[in-house]
Motif scaffolding. Structure first.
Motif, PDB file in Angstrom:
ATOM      1  N   GLY A  52       0.850  -1.214   0.065  1.00  0.00           N
ATOM      2  CA  GLY A  52      -0.028   0.092   0.146  1.00  0.00           C
ATOM      3  C   GLY A  52       0.788   1.221   0.112  1.00  0.00           C
ATOM      4  O   GLY A  52       0.687   1.987  -0.916  1.00  0.00           O
ATOM      5  N   LEU A  53       1.803   1.332   0.969  1.00  0.00           N
ATOM      6  CA  LEU A  53       2.761   2.465   1.002  1.00  0.00           C
ATOM      7  C   LEU A  53       3.389   2.996  -0.309  1.00  0.00           C
ATOM      8  O   LEU A  53       3.657   3.934  -0.621  1.00  0.00           O
ATOM      9  N   TYR A  54       3.784   1.799  -1.000  1.00  0.00           N
ATOM     10  CA  TYR A  54       4.640   1.968  -2.147  1.00  0.00           C
ATOM     11  C   TYR A  54       3.819   2.029  -3.508  1.00  0.00           C
ATOM     12  O   TYR A  54       4.206   2.651  -4.264  1.00  0.00           O
ATOM     13  N   ARG A 114       5.452  11.900   2.093  1.00  0.00           N
ATOM     14  CA  ARG A 114       6.049  11.205   0.958  1.00  0.00           C
ATOM     15  C   ARG A 114       7.636  11.157   1.059  1.00  0.00           C
ATOM     16  O   ARG A 114       8.053   9.963   0.500  1.00  0.00           O
ATOM     17  N   ARG A 115       8.285  11.955   1.366  1.00  0.00           N
ATOM     18  CA  ARG A 115       9.740  11.733   1.635  1.00  0.00           C
ATOM     19  C   ARG A 115      10.407  10.835   2.537  1.00  0.00           C
ATOM     20  O   ARG A 115      11.227  10.112   2.284  1.00  0.00           O
ATOM     21  N   ARG A 166      12.020   3.188   0.854  1.00  0.00           N
ATOM     22  CA  ARG A 166      12.463   2.355  -0.272  1.00  0.00           C
ATOM     23  C   ARG A 166      13.903   1.868  -0.243  1.00  0.00           C
ATOM     24  O   ARG A 166      14.054   0.866  -0.947  1.00  0.00           O
ATOM     25  N   ASP A 167      14.687   2.590   0.322  1.00  0.00           N
ATOM     26  CA  ASP A 167      16.035   2.204   0.174  1.00  0.00           C
ATOM     27  C   ASP A 167      16.357   1.041   1.318  1.00  0.00           C
ATOM     28  O   ASP A 167      17.477   0.463   1.304  1.00  0.00           O
ATOM     29  N   TYR A 168      15.454   0.674   2.224  1.00  0.00           N
ATOM     30  CA  TYR A 168      15.633  -0.287   3.012  1.00  0.00           C
ATOM     31  C   TYR A 168      14.937  -1.634   2.389  1.00  0.00           C
ATOM     32  O   TYR A 168      13.881  -1.883   2.052  1.00  0.00           O
TER      33      TYR A 168
END
Ligand code: UDP
Ligand code: MG
Length: 318
Positions: A91-93, A172-173, A179-181
């Protein structure tokens, strides 16, 4: 984030067999959106997004129906059941919005707290944690195990917000940073604090489930707790190492004693106990150590494969 304009809010709701509660949840969340839109706190493009985590009941059909009835309802359907944490991540992505709030489908977490989360977001927080300050509704067992879990995590040096589950707002940020994890052993409550950025907390009283039953039986709770500890802490490994060191030191002392008796006196023959006991003792410790090593090895095994954490099968209104 520090935006003063109305933020476009997305509310992500993971659902696994939640047919009995979804209508009620939709009514209440839509009412909340309407109110916040009227107050000018969130943009008219704000939406609710249900993530169907491979439900076996009519959850997806109901989500499609609700999406048709209400323009502020959207949904995505995972190809199969991937568990709460992965559904949340999907959902988050996937969904749009300046800020995303995640909340459980049963609304045990007070939706009124969402308004305060939005306020905190306007005041510059990128991550706002919902914290349960009253769990009187939970069973004594659930309260006790939850508390033991948070204590244990703290003891093992894992940074985690006390009594915070997965009810939170992320800008958002913050989501982009997440996303980098890339880890597959997903324990969001442990990862989110690592992101940094300005944070805030909002407290509320946890309520009873409105309908349906808990999808977190003890077995799953235990597995989540274990995931949390072994994904974030190598303390269990260190304990074994320390234990091994202590045993080794004792063994050295013991050998000196045995040698002393053997060489300097003509007293007793070495006994059965002093031979057999260490064998058992060391055998046990070795097996335990191998077990714990195996646990971490298993994690590495799963991480290196870099498998996708979810697959979206279908979407509506997203
Ligand atoms: N959930 C999910 N996938 C699963 C299990 C649970 O998406 O495999 C969702 C569930 O639909 C709910 C949330 O995770 O929205 C929390 O589950 P539940 O309320 O059953 O847990 P509890 O509040 O009892 O800890
Ligand atoms: Mg619940």
């Amino acid at each position: 984030m520090g935006v003063q304009r109305a933020i476009q809010l997305g509310i992500v709701v993971p659902c696994y067999n939640e047919e009995p509660v979804l209508r009620d949840t939709t009514t209440r969340l839509l009412a909340l959106l309407d109110r916040l839109i009227a107050a000018g706190k969130i943009a008219v493009a704000s939406r609710i997004y249900y993530v169907d985590d491979g439900s076996r009941d009519g959850t997806w059909a109901l989500i499609e129906e609700l999406a048709q009835q209400h323009e502020r309802v959207g949904g995505l359907r995972l190809s199969r059941n991937r568990g709460h944490q992965n559904a949340l991540l999907a959902g988050l992505y996937t969904v749009p919005g300046d800020a995303i709030v995640s909340v459980d489908a049963d609304l045990q977490d007070d939706v009124e707290a969402i308004e305060r989360m939005v306020d905190a977001c306007h005041d510059g927080a990128d991550i706002v944690y919902g914290v349960r300050d009253d769990r009187s509704i939970d069973t004594a067992f659930k309260r006790w195990t939850a508390q033991a879990f948070y204590r244990l995590m703290a003891l093992f040096g894992v940074e985690i917000v006390y009594n915070h589950a997965d009810f939170r707002l992320m800008s958002r940020r913050a989501i982009d940073a997440l996303r980098d994890y890339h880890e597959v052993n997903l324990f969001l409550r442990g990862i989110v604090p690592l992101i940094g950025f300005p944070t805030a907390t909002v407290s509320y009283a946890r309520r009873a489930r409105r309908a349906g039953e808990s999808k977190y039986p003890s077995r799953r709770m235990l597995s989540l707790a274990w995931e949390g500890i072994t994904s974030f802490s190598i303390t269990p490994l260190r304990i074994v190492t320390a234990l091994g060191a202590v045993i080794f030191a004792l063994t050295v002392l013991m050998s000196f004693y045995v040698l002393g008796v053997r060489l300097l006196t003509d007293a007793a023959v070495p006994g059965w106990a002093s031979t057999v006991l260490p064998i058992y003792l060391l055998g046990g410790i070795q097996i335990l150590s191998i077990g714990i090593l195996g646990e971490y090895l298993g994690k590495i095994y799963r991480e290196v494969k870099q498998r996708p954490r979810y697959v979206v099968q279908q979407t509506v209104n997203v």
